[in-house]
Design a protein around this motif. Structure first.
Motif, short mmCIF file in Angstrom:
data_model
loop_
_atom_site.label_atom_id
_atom_site.label_comp_id
_atom_site.label_asym_id
_atom_site.label_seq_id
_atom_site.Cartn_x
_atom_site.Cartn_y
_atom_site.Cartn_z
N LYS A 275 0.83 -1.21 0.00
CA LYS A 275 0.00 0.00 0.00
C LYS A 275 0.87 1.27 0.00
N PRO A 278 0.78 3.14 -3.80
CA PRO A 278 -0.44 3.91 -4.11
C PRO A 278 -0.69 5.06 -3.13
N MET A 279 -0.38 4.86 -1.85
CA MET A 279 -0.66 5.93 -0.90
C MET A 279 0.39 7.06 -0.99
N ARG A 281 1.57 8.05 -3.94
CA ARG A 281 1.00 8.81 -5.06
C ARG A 281 -0.16 9.68 -4.57
N ALA A 282 -1.05 9.07 -3.76
CA ALA A 282 -2.23 9.79 -3.28
C ALA A 282 -1.83 10.98 -2.41
#
Lengths: 333, 333, 333, 333
Positions: A275, A278-279, A281-282
Motif C-alpha cells: 500500500k 499507491p498511498m 501517489r495519493a
C-alpha cells in the motif's frame, strides 16, 4: 442557555464574563437565549461558564492556537533541513531504514536511496517500542552512523528523539529532530526540542484531532522556533486491514488553516508494503509537501517493521511514480 | 499461506522458522496450507515471515506480555499506596483537585474529601496541557503543598510525573506516581518511574489497545517494580456527548488476563460532572478496584477542568452511592 | 465569520437569514465578527450559510430533534410491552435466545428464564447476518414459535423486524418490534414500524452519535407513536478485546436530554459471555431501565452468537446480581 | 487453547470439529497447544468452539466471502453502467446534484457536467435524511426527471434505492441502483436489488470493516448479479475537521483481494467543498476506478448538502486535474 434559564441566570453569565475582562452579548431567541462572549485571548477556558446555573453548553468559535495559524501568518513557511527546502514547490522525499542497525546497513541504504533521488535520510537511533522485549535502538552509536552516512552521501539526516534527556545529543548529530506520534503531547519534549532551534518533524498522534496537532506545533513555535514540519502518519480507527488509517484529508485541511508544511508517512500509515506506493501517489496528489518512506536492503531481516519497508528497487519505482504525480500537480521532485 | 502458494514457498517459511530457532508445523487444508509456528519467546516479530513469498497473513496466537499476565502469576496483586491497599476487597477512592492551585485550596479540599471517606489524595503539580498558553501547574511548589496536605490529613498522595527529569523529585514527595494517558507510551518515563520502586498509577492512553496498555505496565514490571495500578480514563471515539468514551468492559477484561488492580477515572472519562456519579457507580459494579474523581471547592473558578469537578457535597453523595454498590458486589469502602 | 470578512460579507449573511425568515444578530469581537441566528425551527440547515463568502464556520446551538426531547416533554415516558412497564422504577429484564431455532428450544429457554425472573422474551425470527451463507432465521415459522412460547409462559415477546415488507406480520405476532443497529437509519422501516402503534425497541447504530440515535426515535414519534425504548448495544471503536465498546455513558446522557426509557444489551455489546455479568451490573448501576441478554440452553450448539449466550444457570446468577444492584440504586426487579 | 488446558480438553475440541465434518490438527507448543481446523466451507462459525472449556481464542485464517474474492476470480470485473465501463483503464466520473429538486435544476446540471466531461449522472430521488423534518426527496417524480435528463444528455443515471418496496420502480428508471452507506447491511434490500440484474453501486457503511463491505457485495453476487461497483465514502472516526474520514487505503486493499471495481465519493467523504478537489486527485492517484462528486448550479440554495457541492466551474477545474492525474497513472478519462 437552557430553555428554562431565568434572566437572573443570564445576567450571572454576563457578570462572570465581565469579571474576567470579557464582553458578553445576550441574543434572545424564540426558544432560548444565547450569550456571545468576545475579547477572549485564549486564557479563559469553557470551565469558567459551564459550571454556572442555566448554562446548557459552551461552544468555542475561536481556536486556541495562534502562531501556527494562517490567519496570523498568511505566507507559506518553508523549512530548511540541512539545505533541503520543505514547503516550497519541490516535493521532498525522505527515505531510509526504520532503525539504524549497523554502519554497513545504513551506508548501503543511504547510497541506494540517494542514487534513486531521495532528498533526506531517515533512520531511528532511539526506537519507541510497544514491548520492552523488542529492539530498542543503538542510541548514540546510531547517531554516529547516521552522521557518517550524511558524510558519505550528502543527505541531511532526520532522526527521532524520545526523551528530554537525549535532546542535546540528538540535536548535535541530526539536521532535523523527529517527535514521534506517541510523544506528540509530550509537552516537555516539545519545549526542549523547540529550544534547540533545529527543525522539528512533528508526527500526528494516533488519536490527535487537528486542533491538538496544531497546538503541539504551537508549543515549538512558542519557543521562537518557526521550523516545524507536520507529518500525517495514520490515525487509529476500527479499520483492520491497515495498521492505521491514513487521513489524507488532513493535508488540505492543514494547508487551509496553517502556514506550516505537511508531509505524509505512508509506511507507518499503512503498515503494508503493497500500500506504500499507491498511498505515496495519493499523498502527493492531495497536496503534501513531501513523503517519508522506509527502505531496507533486506526487509525480511529488518529488526523492526519489516513488512512495511520497500526494497531499493521498489523505492526506485516509487520515485518514478511520485515524479509523475508531482508533475501533474505542478510541482517538482 | 496464499491459496496459490507452492510447496517450495511453504518449505521456505519452514526453513525461515528453523533458522530463527523456532518450530514450524504445516497444516494442509482444503483451500490453503497454514503453518503453525511454536517456540517463539517474544523476540521474533511477524516481519520475519510476512515478507516471504506466498505468505498471505501472519496471525499471533500468543501475546508479547508476560510479567503482567495472570497465566504467569495467578494471584491478584495488591498494591500499597502509603498503606492503602489497592486490589483487595476494599474499593479505594482517590479524590482531589485536578490541579494544585494553592496551599489553602488543597488543604480545604483534602479535609473535605477525607471527612467524606476518601482514601487517597490526588492533585496535579505538573500539568500536561494541550495548549502552551494554559496553566502548566505549580511544579515543586505544588509537590510541597501536597506533602503538607498529607501531613494535615493522613491521606497518601498520588500525583503525575510528566518527564524523566522530574521523576526523582516527584518520587521524593509522592506516595504514588501517576503516568498520564498522553505518556502511556513514553517508554523512557515508564522505565525511570519503574526504577524508583514507588507504586505507579498508569493511565490508559486514549487510543491504546488492551495489549498496548498491558505492555506499558510490562515496562514497569520489567524494572522489578510489581506495583502497577492500571487506570481506565476513557478512549477516543466518534462519540461527542462525552469528552471521551469510558470503556468499562476493560475492567473484566483486565481481571481475566492480568493480576494487576484496575481503577477507573470517571471525571476525565466523561468530562461532565453530571455523569461522574452514575459512571462511578457503574465502575464499581463492573468490578473496578477503585475510582479516582476530581473534587474542587469552587469548580467554577478552577484553573483547569472545572466542568468535571464535583463539589464536596456532591462527593459526599457519590461516596454514599459507591458504598451501596460496593456492598452489593460484596466489597467494602 | 473569517477574521478578514468585510462588513459587506457580514451584511450578506444577515440578508440571507432574513430572506429565510430568520433573525440575525451580528456580534463584533476583537478578532472577528460572529453572527447569531435565531428563529430557526429546524428546516434551515447550515448549508444555507456555509457557502457564503467570508463565512468560516457554522455552529448549531439548537438540536434538530423535538418530540424526543425532555425540554418539550419533561416527565419520563413509560412504555408498556404487553403489560410490562419499561421506564418506571422497575428494572426490566429481557432474555432469550439470539435466534429462534425450534419450538422445543424456544419453549425450554422461555421457561428457564421465566423461572429465574425474566420479564420479556426475546428471540430472532428474521436474522440480519453479515454473511449470506449464515443461518438467516426461520421467518414466520419463528414468529409462531415465539407466540406459542408467550402462550406457555405469559412472557410478552420482542423480536426484530428487518424489512418494511415484514412489518405487518411481525406486528401481528409480537408485543414489541425491535429495530436492529444495522437498520437504525433505515428510515422507511422506522416510519412503517412507527405506524403500527406497537412499542419499538430501537437499537443504537454501531457508529451513531447521540443526536442521530435520538433523531431515529424522532422518526417513530413523528408517526404519533410515543412508545420507543432506546437500547445501547455497543459502538464500533478501535478496541479489539470486545466485539463492540459498550458506551454506558449514553445512559445518563439520554436521561438528561430525553424522556424515553433506555435499556442496555450487554450480550451484543461485549460479544463475550464472561463480560455479560459485570456489564449487566454496570448497566443497572449507571441507571439503565433494563437489560436485554441472550440465554441458550446449549450455547456451544447455538446457530448464531454462541460465545455471548449465557446458560440458564448463569442467567440465574445474573438475576441475583442485578437484583442486588437495582436495590442499591433504589429500584426493583 | 489456554496454557492450562488439559489434553482431555484438547481432545474435546478435536471431537467437536469432527462431529461438524471438519478436520482438527493439534500443534503442541512450548507454552500452549494450538489446534488448526481445516475443511470449513464457511457454514461453521467460531461459536462452535469458543464455548468449549480450555479454549482461549478462535482465530479465522480463511475469510467467509468467496464470489467477490480475487482468489476465486483473478481477472478484474468490468461493470457496464448504460454502456459506460467501470473497472477498465478509463477513470469514470459520476456527477450531479445531491438531490433532484426540479426538472430545470436537474437538466441544467446534467448539461453542465456533460459539457465538462462527466460520464454518468447522479442525483437522489429518494433521500435518506437523518432528521424526519428534512427534505425527503421527490420520489417517482424525481426518477422521471432523471430519465428526462438522460434523454436530453445521453448520460446514464445512478440513483439511490432506500427500501425493498421501491426496488422495482427505481430499477425501471435507473441504469444503476445505488445502495447507500446507511443501508449497506440492509440485507433484504441487497438481495432484492441484486435480483434485478441491474448494476449496483454499493457504498461502504460508515463503520464497516473491509470484510463486512465485501460480504455485503457477496449478497448481491449470490443473486447471480456480478455487477457490483464498490464505493468508499468515508468512515466515522474521532476526527472532526471533515464530516467523515476518507479511507483511501481501501482502494489498494480492495484491488488486492477482490476483482470488483471501486470508486470514491469525496463529496460525502469530506463534506467540504474545498477538500473535494484534492481528495479527487488523491483518489485517482491511489488507483480508484472512478469518482462520484456532487455538483449544483446554486450550492447556497441546495435543498441538501450544499456545503459539499461544487459549482459547474469548479467541476470543470476538477476534470482538468483528474485528467492530469489519470494520465500520470496510465489511465484515461
Amino acid at each position: 442557555m437552557d430553555r428554562s434559564a431565568t434572566s437572573a441566570e443570564v445576567e450571572r453569565v454576563v457578570a462572570a464574563a465581565e469579571r474576567l475582562g470579557l464582553k458578553a452579548h445576550p441574543i434572545p431567541g424564540a426558544q432560548r437565549t444565547a450569550v456571545g462572549i468576545t475579547g477572549n485571548k485564549g486564557a479563559v477556558g469553557p470551565g469558567a461558564f459551564e459550571a454556572l446555573p442555566g448554562v446548557l453548553e459552551v461552544l468555542s468559535v475561536s481556536h486556541p492556537y495562534k502562531l501556527v495559524s494562517r490567519e496570523f501568518h498568511p505566507e507559506d513557511t518553508i523549512v530548511s533541513v540541512g539545505g533541503v527546502l520543505v514547503g516550497g514547490t519541490r516535493v521532498v522525499v525522505i527515505a531510509g531504514p526504520c532503525a539504524v542497525e549497523s554502519l554497513e546497513q545504513t551506508l548501503t541504504i543511504a547510497r541506494e536511496v540517494k542514487a534513486r533521488g531521495a532528498d533526506v535520510l531517515r533512520g531511528g537511533a532511539y526506537k519507541p517500542r510497544t514491548s520492552p522485549y523488542a529492539f530498542q535502538g543503538l542510541g548514540e552509536e546510531g547517531l554516529k552512523i547516521l552522521a557518517a552516512a550524511r558524510e558519505a552521501t550528502g543527505l541531511p539526516v532526520v532522526t527521532e528523539v524520545l526523551d528530554t534527556a537525549h535532546v542535546e545529543i540528538v540535536a548535535h548529530y541530526a539536521d532535523c529532530l523527529q517527535i514521534g506520534a506517541r510523544n506528540m503531547q509530550n509537552f516537555e519534549l516539545l519545549k526542549k526540542a523547540g529550544k534547540t532551534g533545529k527543525p522539528i518533524l512533528l508526527k500526528r498522534g494516533m488519536s490527535a484531532t487537528l486542533e491538538e496537532f496544531l497546538l503541539a506545533a504551537e508549543y515549538v513555535l512558542a519557543e521562537n522556533n518557526p521550523g516545524v514540519i507536520l507529518c500525517e502518519r495514520g490515525i487509529r480507527t476500527f479499520t483492520d486491514f491497515t495498521r492505521n488509517t491514513l487521513d489524507l484529508s488532513v493535508v488540505p485541511a492543514v494547508e487551509r488553516i496553517s502556514h506550516l508544511p505537511i508531509v505524509v508517512d505512508p509506511s507507518h500509515g499503512t503498515g503494508r508494503r503493497e500500500k506504500v506506493l499507491p498511498m505515496s501517489r495519493a499523498s502527493v496528489a492531495a497536496g503534501a509537501d513531501g513523503i517519508s518512506v522506509e527502505v531496507h536492503n533486506r526487509p525480511a531481516e529488518a529488526l523492526s517493521d519489516g513488512p512495511q519497508a520497500l526494497t531499493p528497487d521498489m523505492f526506485g519505482e516509487l520515485m518514478d511514480q511520485v515524479r509523475a504525480i508531482a508533475a501533474a500537480v505542478g510541482r517538482t521532485t
